[in-house]
Scaffold this active site. Structure first.
Site, PDB file in Angstrom:
ATOM      1  N   LYS A   1    -101.786 -42.653  17.398  1.00  0.00           N
ATOM      2  CA  LYS A   1    -101.793 -41.666  18.485  1.00  0.00           C
ATOM      3  C   LYS A   1    -101.811 -40.296  17.813  1.00  0.00           C
ATOM      4  CE  LYS A   1     -99.528 -41.132  22.975  1.00  0.00           C
ATOM      5  NZ  LYS A   1    -100.727 -41.202  23.787  1.00  0.00           N
TER       6      LYS A   1
HETATM    7  N1  PPE Z   1    -104.668 -45.260  25.627  1.00  0.00           N
HETATM    8  C1  PPE Z   1    -104.670 -43.938  25.365  1.00  0.00           C
HETATM    9  C2  PPE Z   1    -105.873 -43.318  24.778  1.00  0.00           C
HETATM   10  C3  PPE Z   1    -103.519 -43.191  25.650  1.00  0.00           C
HETATM   11  O1  PPE Z   1    -103.508 -41.894  25.375  1.00  0.00           O
HETATM   12  C4  PPE Z   1    -102.390 -43.828  26.227  1.00  0.00           C
HETATM   13  C5  PPE Z   1    -101.160 -43.029  26.555  1.00  0.00           C
HETATM   14  C6  PPE Z   1    -102.451 -45.213  26.483  1.00  0.00           C
HETATM   15  C7  PPE Z   1    -103.597 -45.890  26.162  1.00  0.00           C
HETATM   16  C8  PPE Z   1    -101.273 -45.980  27.031  1.00  0.00           C
HETATM   17  O2  PPE Z   1    -100.227 -46.051  26.091  1.00  0.00           O
HETATM   18  P1  PPE Z   1     -98.689 -46.169  26.510  1.00  0.00           P
HETATM   19  O3  PPE Z   1     -98.281 -44.834  27.054  1.00  0.00           O
HETATM   20  O4  PPE Z   1     -97.992 -46.513  25.256  1.00  0.00           O
HETATM   21  O5  PPE Z   1     -98.598 -47.237  27.528  1.00  0.00           O
HETATM   22  N2  PPE Z   1    -101.410 -41.672  26.912  1.00  0.00           N
HETATM   23  C9  PPE Z   1    -100.341 -40.704  26.793  1.00  0.00           C
HETATM   24  C10 PPE Z   1    -100.868 -39.283  26.810  1.00  0.00           C
HETATM   25  C11 PPE Z   1    -101.394 -38.771  28.110  1.00  0.00           C
HETATM   26  C12 PPE Z   1    -101.674 -37.285  28.053  1.00  0.00           C
HETATM   27  O6  PPE Z   1    -102.431 -36.806  28.913  1.00  0.00           O
HETATM   28  O7  PPE Z   1    -101.146 -36.578  27.191  1.00  0.00           O
HETATM   29  C13 PPE Z   1     -99.261 -40.946  27.823  1.00  0.00           C
HETATM   30  O8  PPE Z   1     -99.458 -41.667  28.792  1.00  0.00           O
HETATM   31  O9  PPE Z   1     -98.169 -40.406  27.626  1.00  0.00           O
END
Ligand code: PPE
Length: 311
Positions: free
Chosen positions: A157
């Site tokens: 991330k």
């Molecule tokens: N894919 C991506 C690309 C992504 O950024 C997130 C979280 C997920 C999947 C889901 O991951 P999880 O939160 O562990 O279930 N995206 C984060 C950032 C959003 C933003 O706009 O900044 C979030 O949901 O916090």
């Protein structure tokens, strides 16, 4: 955005408006940062951060993948987050820890640049809108493919990697859709700009595998467990684009978004056009888990000692 009073920055709580960096911060130029998104909810036990340790573990893993030593331990960042939430008097919030290459070195070799760490927390409502959460959203398959294993690290991330999501999000939004769905470099379904994706076909929940270049979502892991507990099989396999249109139900998940039904993709109505029964069921149990209402999932909560209405 909504503000809070204080931000934790390199070991100290500073006023929200004073949490600033130099314009020659390495991460600002080259995207050399890693971050997390977490949420804390009001629960009968008090305010609790959902799967806090797992998020911090992913932060440390993302940093390690980019050769960035975080100058704090996981437990130090965990405690700092508790202190931050308490000091801000927040009962429910979004939490954004970020570690980034700071000021002092320019050029692409980052290993001599300092690593700065900040944690912010603030109230953030429904990411794709309250209406989206309850009635579903319209999504568009993006013309931008998700970053691939051979040029970046989809499992990390990392800040710079999000330019990919930003392009997809702008494209979807300009075309009048609420979210983008990115295909992977091979043309299989990958995920949303900030969410993992799931398709229900013949009563089975299908989600793209790690090899499709997904971010290994913590919500995804949680939903996999919940779906299993509800008696559904969640299968990880490659999904063809057309399977989105042929699905009985589609939903997305992420920390910011939580669980969001998708009722239309590329102007094809999904199922009945309403969030389907499996989506609803998983969403309800997930919401119970987040708010500490389901005893099966209490182990996922990291309770913060702050005054809470429910305490
Ligand atoms: N894919 C991506 C690309 C992504 O950024 C997130 C979280 C997920 C999947 C889901 O991951 P999880 O939160 O562990 O279930 N995206 C984060 C950032 C959003 C933003 O706009 O900044 C979030 O949901 O916090």
């Amino acid at each position: 955005m909504e503000q809070a009073d204080l931000i934790w920055h390199n070991g100290e709580l500073v006023a929200w408006e004073d949490a600033k960096v130099h314009v020659l911060t390495h991460g600002l130029h080259y995207g050399t940062g890693v971050f997390e998104g977490e949420r804390a909810y009001e629960t009968p036990q008090g305010t609790a951060i959902f799967r806090h340790r797992e998020h911090l573990q992913r932060l440390f893993k993302s940093a390690e993948l980019y050769y960035m030593p975080i100058p704090y331990t996981l437990e130090e960042l965990r405690t700092a987050t508790h202190e931050l939430i308490a000091a801000n008097g927040l009962t429910e919030c979004y939490i954004r820890p970020i570690a980034f290459r700071g000021y002092g070195q320019m050029g692409l070799y980052p290993l001599d640049a300092p690593v700065d760490v900040s944690i912010a927390a603030w109230p953030w409502g429904a990411y794709l809108g309250e209406d989206g959460k309850s009635h579903g959203i319209r999504a568009k398959v993006s013309s931008w493919r998700r970053i691939s294993h051979d040029s970046l690290i989809p499992h990390a991330k990392a800040s710079g990697q999000y330019l990919n999501s930003v392009l997809a999000k702008i494209e979807a939004s300009k075309a009048g859709y609420q979210e983008a769905i990115l295909l992977d470099v091979r043309g299989f379904v990958c995920e949303g700009s900030g969410e993992n994706i799931y398709v229900v076909r013949d009563g089975q929940i299908v989600t793209p595998p790690h090899t499709a270049g997904i971010l290994d979502g913590i919500t995804r892991k949680s939903l996999m467990r919940i779906a299993g507990d509800l008696g559904y099989e969640m299968v990880e396999r490659d999904l063809a684009r057309a399977e989105l249109y042929l699905a009985e139900e589609v939903f997305m998940s992420g920390t910011a978004a939580e669980l969001v039904p998708v009722h239309e993709i590329d102007d094809h109505v999904i199922g009945s056009g309403e969030p389907g029964p499996i989506t609803r069921e998983v969403q309800r149990v997930f919401d119970d888990a987040l708010h500490g209402r389901d005893p099966r999932y209490l182990e996922w909560l990291d309770v913060v000692k702050v005054p809470s209405k429910a305490a």
